[in-house]
Design a protein around this motif. Structure first.
Motif, mmCIF file in Angstrom:
data_model
loop_
_atom_site.group_PDB
_atom_site.id
_atom_site.type_symbol
_atom_site.label_atom_id
_atom_site.label_comp_id
_atom_site.label_asym_id
_atom_site.label_seq_id
_atom_site.Cartn_x
_atom_site.Cartn_y
_atom_site.Cartn_z
ATOM 1 N N THR A 3 -4.865 -2.471 -4.076
ATOM 2 C CA THR A 3 -4.429 -2.933 -5.404
ATOM 3 C C THR A 3 -2.912 -3.086 -5.464
ATOM 4 N N ASN A 4 -2.201 -2.103 -4.927
ATOM 5 C CA ASN A 4 -0.733 -2.142 -4.938
ATOM 6 C C ASN A 4 -0.203 -3.323 -4.119
ATOM 7 N N GLU A 35 -6.510 1.985 -3.818
ATOM 8 C CA GLU A 35 -5.231 1.961 -4.528
ATOM 9 C C GLU A 35 -4.180 1.202 -3.723
#
Length: 511
Positions: free
Chosen positions: A266-267, A263
């Motif tokens: 991705t961020n 995550e």
């Protein structure tokens, strides 16, 4: 291999005492060229080595890294001697401006020692990780031009490794194994780590076979399929994608976790403002290995691709053929040119033309630009070789892996039908005599010229070289025997030291 700035003693000790301490010579190489000093350099993943030392190259006058791998038993080292020698000889053939240079090695079994010592290039400015941390600490952002230039340099090195025959998989690419010099040149280190692990059994060395993967802070650099036995160049592309992302955002936040999550990656990717940069990094870190592009493909991605200037093309041409030119010829040439003379002119029918004079180009700027090109800061990314770089098999993978690896059916090779009417070659050996650089110049019957160069080992024969020339359609099969005789004569004279400074031979023949 992870190299960082040498550890310095802290406190209020006098500078003079500290300087004497650091320059103390602990040991010399058998040849006397390399002098081991007291300064330690942090090493993160050299098999059997927890630390290494700074050393001085007394011939070149530069600092290098003195690495040591200690074996638990002298008999073990003796049993592995042939494999280790083959491995190190192969490592000495890897040469690229964006790859940390491997200089020399030797085995030491004296005085109850059982160790291998090897000398590598020292990167004094530290790792890319250290640079990114300093940049973030100073509340600065990464310059987009620098990001593109660094991505190009890393990809140039990976493309070189992956285009070798067989391919060399790095397998340990992180921001800790990429190093930066003061002039902005990036170099990949730890190219030999994967081979070390394959050749040297863990039980045979003192210390642990340390992997960057074992460090939790670096787990996010490794692809999902890493270590599955089916990994290939795609694992390096995944690692490069994370490096490119970290270069852009300076640091991928772990948010207090022990490891960087998917995550968080991705961020970080979504935070990039440039949509081309987002697409570029996301393509590298796709879950499926088969969906990731190659290093060569990435060099042509829209975010990096550019049409090279004539200035850059000319600089590369000059550097590639520098050994054919007299020393200081560029400096002498520029001195004799009238600065007010026109070197180029662009004419326009509907408006005044543009004249470019020699005075518009600073000789100092030109010298610096040529030096940067020579050092590898501006690689020709759009002209990657379509021919594989021949590298010994042992460098890439174990023999078992070679036999079981799946390779596509080779495409049929083109053949050369033109005859060679003139041949000229130059042979120059390095100081150690471990390899010889061959430059071959061919004049074809249609008056076109062909220039080839490669490094050859003492075990290479003229027949092997000619077979490769024919196989890759550099010469016709009809010219094979004549070329064998020509090279055999040149090699025998060179190896017989009849001409100590290099040998040059010329053969001319009509159609």
């Amino acid at each position: 291999m992870t190299m960082s700035v040498p550890e310095r003693n802290s406190g209020s000790e006098g500078k003079e005492e500290e300087s004497e301490d650091e320059s103390e010579i602990l040991e010399e190489s058998p040849c006397g060229r390399w002098q081991k000093r007291k300064d330690k350099v942090s090493q993160g993943n050299v098999p059997g080595s927890e630390s290494a030392f700074l050393a001085m190259d007394t011939e070149e006058g530069v600092e290098v890294v003195w690495n040591e791998v200690f074996f638990s038993d002298r008999k073990v080292l003796t049993a592995l001697e042939d494999k280790i020698k083959e491995m190190f000889e192969n490592l000495m053939q890897v040469e690229h401006p964006n790859i940390v240079k491997f200089h020399k090695y030797w085995l030491d079994t004296k005085d109850n020692h059982a160790r291998v010592v090897f000398i590598t290039e020292y990167m004094s400015s530290g790792s890319l990780k250290q640079f990114l941390k300093k940049t973030k600490k100073n509340h600065k952002t990464m310059n987009v031009k620098a990001w593109k230039r660094w991505c190009t340099q890393i990809l140039s090195a990976l493309s070189y490794l992956h285009s070798c025959d067989p391919p060399i998989i790095h397998g340990n690419l992180t921001c800790d194994t990429i190093f930066i010099q003061h002039n902005g040149l990036l170099k990949i280190g730890s190219v030999w780590h994967r081979l070390f692990v394959n050749v040297i059994p863990e039980a045979s060395v003192h210390g642990k076979m340390r992997h960057q993967r074992d460090e939790k802070r670096n787990l996010h650099f490794f692809s999902p399929e890493y270590g599955s036995g089916e990994d290939d160049y795609a694992i390096d592309i995944f690692s490069f994608g994370i490096c490119a992302l970290e270069m852009a955002v300076l640091e991928i936040q772990a948010n207090g976790d022990a490891v960087v999550s998917k995550e968080a990656i991705t961020n970080a990717g979504q935070s990039l403002e440039d949509p081309l940069m987002r697409e570029f990094t996301q393509s590298c870190v796709r879950h499926e290995a088969t969906d990731r592009p190659t290093a060569h493909d990435l060099l042509f991605h829209r975010v990096l691709f550019e049409v090279h200037s004539l200035k850059l093309l000319a600089a590369h041409c000059l550097i590639s053929n520098q050994y054919l030119l007299p020393e200081n010829c560029l400096e002498e040439k520029t001195k004799s040119i009238d600065p007010n003379s026109v070197m180029a002119e662009i004419s326009h029918g509907d408006r005044p033309g543009v004249q470019l004079k020699y005075s518009h180009v600073s000789s100092l700027e030109l010298d610096k630009f040529l030096e940067d090109v020579k050092n590898g800061i501006y690689p020709l990314m759009n002209f990657a070789s379509t021919k594989p770089h021949p590298v010994p098999r042992a460098l890439s993978m174990s023999q078992e892996q070679v036999e079981t690896s799946k390779t596509p059916t080779p495409e049929p090779q083109e053949t050369e039908s033109r005859k060679v009417v003139q041949m000229h070659c130059n042979l120059e050996s390095n100081d150690e005599g471990t390899k010889t650089h061959l430059s071959l110049f061919l004049k074809m019957e249609d008056k076109l010229h062909r220039q080839l160069s490669c490094d050859i080992l003492p075990t290479d024969s003229s027949r092997d070289l000619v077979n490769e020339l024919v196989h890759y359609a550099f010469i016709s099969e009809e010219d094979g025997e004549r070329m064998v005789a020509f090279l055999e004569d040149a090699l025998s004279r060179h190896r017989g030291s009849l001409i100590t400074s290099g040998v040059t031979a010329t053969v001319t023949q009509g159609r």
